[in-house]
Write a protein that holds these residues in place. Structure first.
Motif, PDB file in Angstrom:
ATOM      1  N   UNK A 184       0.789  -1.233   0.000  1.00  0.00           N
ATOM      2  CA  UNK A 184       0.000   0.000   0.000  1.00  0.00           C
ATOM      3  C   UNK A 184       0.814   1.272   0.000  1.00  0.00           C
ATOM      4  N   UNK A 185       2.150   1.151  -0.043  1.00  0.00           N
ATOM      5  CA  UNK A 185       3.005   2.345  -0.061  1.00  0.00           C
ATOM      6  C   UNK A 185       3.277   2.707  -1.525  1.00  0.00           C
ATOM      7  N   UNK A 186       2.287   3.340  -2.114  1.00  0.00           N
ATOM      8  CA  UNK A 186       2.300   3.569  -3.563  1.00  0.00           C
ATOM      9  C   UNK A 186       2.777   4.960  -3.961  1.00  0.00           C
ATOM     10  N   UNK A 187       2.936   5.853  -3.005  1.00  0.00           N
ATOM     11  CA  UNK A 187       3.417   7.198  -3.331  1.00  0.00           C
ATOM     12  C   UNK A 187       4.867   7.125  -3.799  1.00  0.00           C
ATOM     13  N   UNK A 188       5.307   8.101  -4.598  1.00  0.00           N
ATOM     14  CA  UNK A 188       6.726   8.132  -4.962  1.00  0.00           C
ATOM     15  C   UNK A 188       7.603   8.196  -3.712  1.00  0.00           C
ATOM     16  N   UNK A 189       8.723   7.512  -3.746  1.00  0.00           N
ATOM     17  CA  UNK A 189       9.630   7.518  -2.594  1.00  0.00           C
ATOM     18  C   UNK A 189      10.347   8.866  -2.556  1.00  0.00           C
ATOM     19  N   UNK A 190      10.156   9.592  -1.471  1.00  0.00           N
ATOM     20  CA  UNK A 190      10.804  10.897  -1.329  1.00  0.00           C
ATOM     21  C   UNK A 190      12.243  10.736  -0.851  1.00  0.00           C
ATOM     22  N   UNK A 191      12.440   9.947   0.198  1.00  0.00           N
ATOM     23  CA  UNK A 191      13.772   9.745   0.770  1.00  0.00           C
ATOM     24  C   UNK A 191      13.930   8.258   1.087  1.00  0.00           C
ATOM     25  N   UNK A 192      15.082   7.700   0.759  1.00  0.00           N
ATOM     26  CA  UNK A 192      15.391   6.314   1.102  1.00  0.00           C
ATOM     27  C   UNK A 192      16.733   6.266   1.805  1.00  0.00           C
ATOM     28  N   UNK A 193      16.779   5.551   2.919  1.00  0.00           N
ATOM     29  CA  UNK A 193      18.002   5.379   3.685  1.00  0.00           C
ATOM     30  C   UNK A 193      18.370   3.894   3.687  1.00  0.00           C
ATOM     31  N   UNK A 194      19.559   3.562   3.218  1.00  0.00           N
ATOM     32  CA  UNK A 194      20.008   2.172   3.248  1.00  0.00           C
ATOM     33  C   UNK A 194      21.519   2.111   3.109  1.00  0.00           C
ATOM     34  N   UNK A 195      22.078   0.991   3.549  1.00  0.00           N
ATOM     35  CA  UNK A 195      23.519   0.755   3.411  1.00  0.00           C
ATOM     36  C   UNK A 195      23.847  -0.080   2.189  1.00  0.00           C
ATOM     37  N   UNK A 196      22.853  -0.768   1.636  1.00  0.00           N
ATOM     38  CA  UNK A 196      23.124  -1.921   0.789  1.00  0.00           C
ATOM     39  C   UNK A 196      23.077  -1.625  -0.703  1.00  0.00           C
ATOM     40  N   UNK A 197      24.051  -2.155  -1.428  1.00  0.00           N
ATOM     41  CA  UNK A 197      24.022  -2.063  -2.885  1.00  0.00           C
ATOM     42  C   UNK A 197      22.878  -2.880  -3.461  1.00  0.00           C
ATOM     43  N   UNK A 198      22.384  -3.864  -2.713  1.00  0.00           N
ATOM     44  CA  UNK A 198      21.215  -4.624  -3.159  1.00  0.00           C
ATOM     45  C   UNK A 198      19.965  -3.759  -3.190  1.00  0.00           C
ATOM     46  N   UNK A 199      20.002  -2.620  -2.504  1.00  0.00           N
ATOM     47  CA  UNK A 199      18.856  -1.704  -2.483  1.00  0.00           C
ATOM     48  C   UNK A 199      18.967  -0.604  -3.542  1.00  0.00           C
ATOM     49  N   UNK A 200      19.792  -0.807  -4.551  1.00  0.00           N
ATOM     50  CA  UNK A 200      19.899   0.199  -5.600  1.00  0.00           C
ATOM     51  C   UNK A 200      18.552   0.524  -6.251  1.00  0.00           C
ATOM     52  N   UNK A 201      17.668  -0.461  -6.488  1.00  0.00           N
ATOM     53  CA  UNK A 201      16.361  -0.093  -7.043  1.00  0.00           C
ATOM     54  C   UNK A 201      15.604   0.903  -6.161  1.00  0.00           C
ATOM     55  N   UNK A 202      15.707   0.745  -4.849  1.00  0.00           N
ATOM     56  CA  UNK A 202      15.066   1.673  -3.923  1.00  0.00           C
ATOM     57  C   UNK A 202      15.746   3.032  -3.966  1.00  0.00           C
ATOM     58  N   UNK A 203      17.063   3.056  -3.935  1.00  0.00           N
ATOM     59  CA  UNK A 203      17.798   4.320  -3.958  1.00  0.00           C
ATOM     60  C   UNK A 203      17.550   5.084  -5.257  1.00  0.00           C
ATOM     61  N   UNK A 204      17.517   4.362  -6.374  1.00  0.00           N
ATOM     62  CA  UNK A 204      17.311   5.016  -7.665  1.00  0.00           C
ATOM     63  C   UNK A 204      15.880   5.519  -7.824  1.00  0.00           C
ATOM     64  N   UNK A 205      14.946   4.892  -7.103  1.00  0.00           N
ATOM     65  CA  UNK A 205      13.548   5.332  -7.166  1.00  0.00           C
ATOM     66  C   UNK A 205      13.294   6.557  -6.300  1.00  0.00           C
ATOM     67  N   UNK A 206      14.183   6.815  -5.337  1.00  0.00           N
ATOM     68  CA  UNK A 206      13.964   7.894  -4.369  1.00  0.00           C
ATOM     69  C   UNK A 206      14.344   9.251  -4.961  1.00  0.00           C
ATOM     70  N   UNK A 207      13.543  10.249  -4.628  1.00  0.00           N
ATOM     71  CA  UNK A 207      13.894  11.612  -5.030  1.00  0.00           C
ATOM     72  C   UNK A 207      15.190  12.035  -4.344  1.00  0.00           C
ATOM     73  N   UNK A 208      15.367  11.611  -3.082  1.00  0.00           N
ATOM     74  CA  UNK A 208      16.592  11.905  -2.352  1.00  0.00           C
ATOM     75  C   UNK A 208      17.129  10.606  -1.754  1.00  0.00           C
TER      76      UNK A 208
END
Length: 246
Positions: A184-208
């Motif tokens: 249900x978290x369908x809004x654009x990702x404004x900020x993403x915090x992570x350590x992992x290179x596996x989370x690149x899809x999340x980081x690239x989707x985030x505005x910041x």
């Protein structure tokens, strides 16, 4: 049975149109591999589980190091720790017991700077969610019982298989974004915090995107693929890279 811990912190309601802020858990809010700590405890509960884990380690331990086979490798050790259990709630009960028995140690793994950032977003009325490769009940129990936070958690799904309770859908890499949307978290990702290179899809989707506590050998990769000026910070995680935050 759910843990009966202290009352969670009170925050203002999420404001209309609030930005979506996503936190990873391990090495972001928590110093270490929370799932690994849990499953090590599960295995060490019985001598025969230790023997079983040692028996399968030569085949499955190397798989954990590689993204395409990581879920299989992790699932094998989850299987060794939970064989004999057949329902997700059996694992949830063990997770609650583990957190209750190790509250002091777990608290020492939570990163105060990270929790301050999380508090700040919630105080601002932002829509905050934790998305983790760990079982959601584990992150949820740690945050609720140890950090007194009732923040929503999306995590790896588990279920009965091969006489145990194992990971059936790993909240990892591109699947993390899929599972966030399905939750249900369908809004654009404004900020993403992570350590992992596996989370690149999340980081690239985030505005910041914000990289926190990365491995030193991944810093240049992050600088090469993320927008110029992306913060690469260390939130007090020993042995990890990033600009120290005081």
């Amino acid at each position: 049975m759910s843990l009966a811990g202290p009352e969670p912190r009170e925050y203002p309601p999420v404001r209309e149109g609030a930005p979506l802020v996503v936190f990873d858990f391990d090495h972001t809010l928590y110093d270490g591999d929370s799932g690994g700590h849990l499953f090590k405890w599960l295995i060490k509960r019985r001598w025969w589980r230790i023997g079983l884990a040692l028996l399968i380690a030569p085949v499955f331990a190397p798989m954990i190091a590689f993204l395409p086979t990581r879920r299989v490798g992790i699932s094998a050790f989850v299987w060794a720790g939970t064989i004999g259990f057949h329902r997700r709630r059996d694992l949830d009960a063990l997770i609650d017991r583990y957190v209750a028995l190790h509250t002091g140690v777990i608290k020492s793994h939570l990163l105060p700077i990270a929790l301050d950032v999380l508090h700040g977003h919630r105080e601002a009325g932002d829509q905050v969610v934790v998305a983790t490769g760990a079982p959601p009940e584990l992150a949820r129990a740690i945050l609720a019982f140890v950090a007194h936070e009732d923040v929503p958690v999306v995590g790896t799904q588990v279920g009965p298989r091969f006489g145990a309770v194992v990971a059936t859908r790993h909240c990892h890499n591109e699947m993390k974004m899929v599972m966030l949307r399905e939750a249900g978290f369908t809004a654009p990702v404004a900020i993403a915090y992570t350590d992992s290179s596996a989370d690149l899809p999340l980081l690239l989707a985030a505005r910041k995107p914000v990289v926190v506590n990365p491995k030193a050998d991944r810093v240049e990769m992050f600088r090469g693929v993320l927008p110029p000026g992306t913060p690469i910070l260390n939130w007090g995680c020993p042995g990890r890279a990033g600009e120290p935050v005081r």
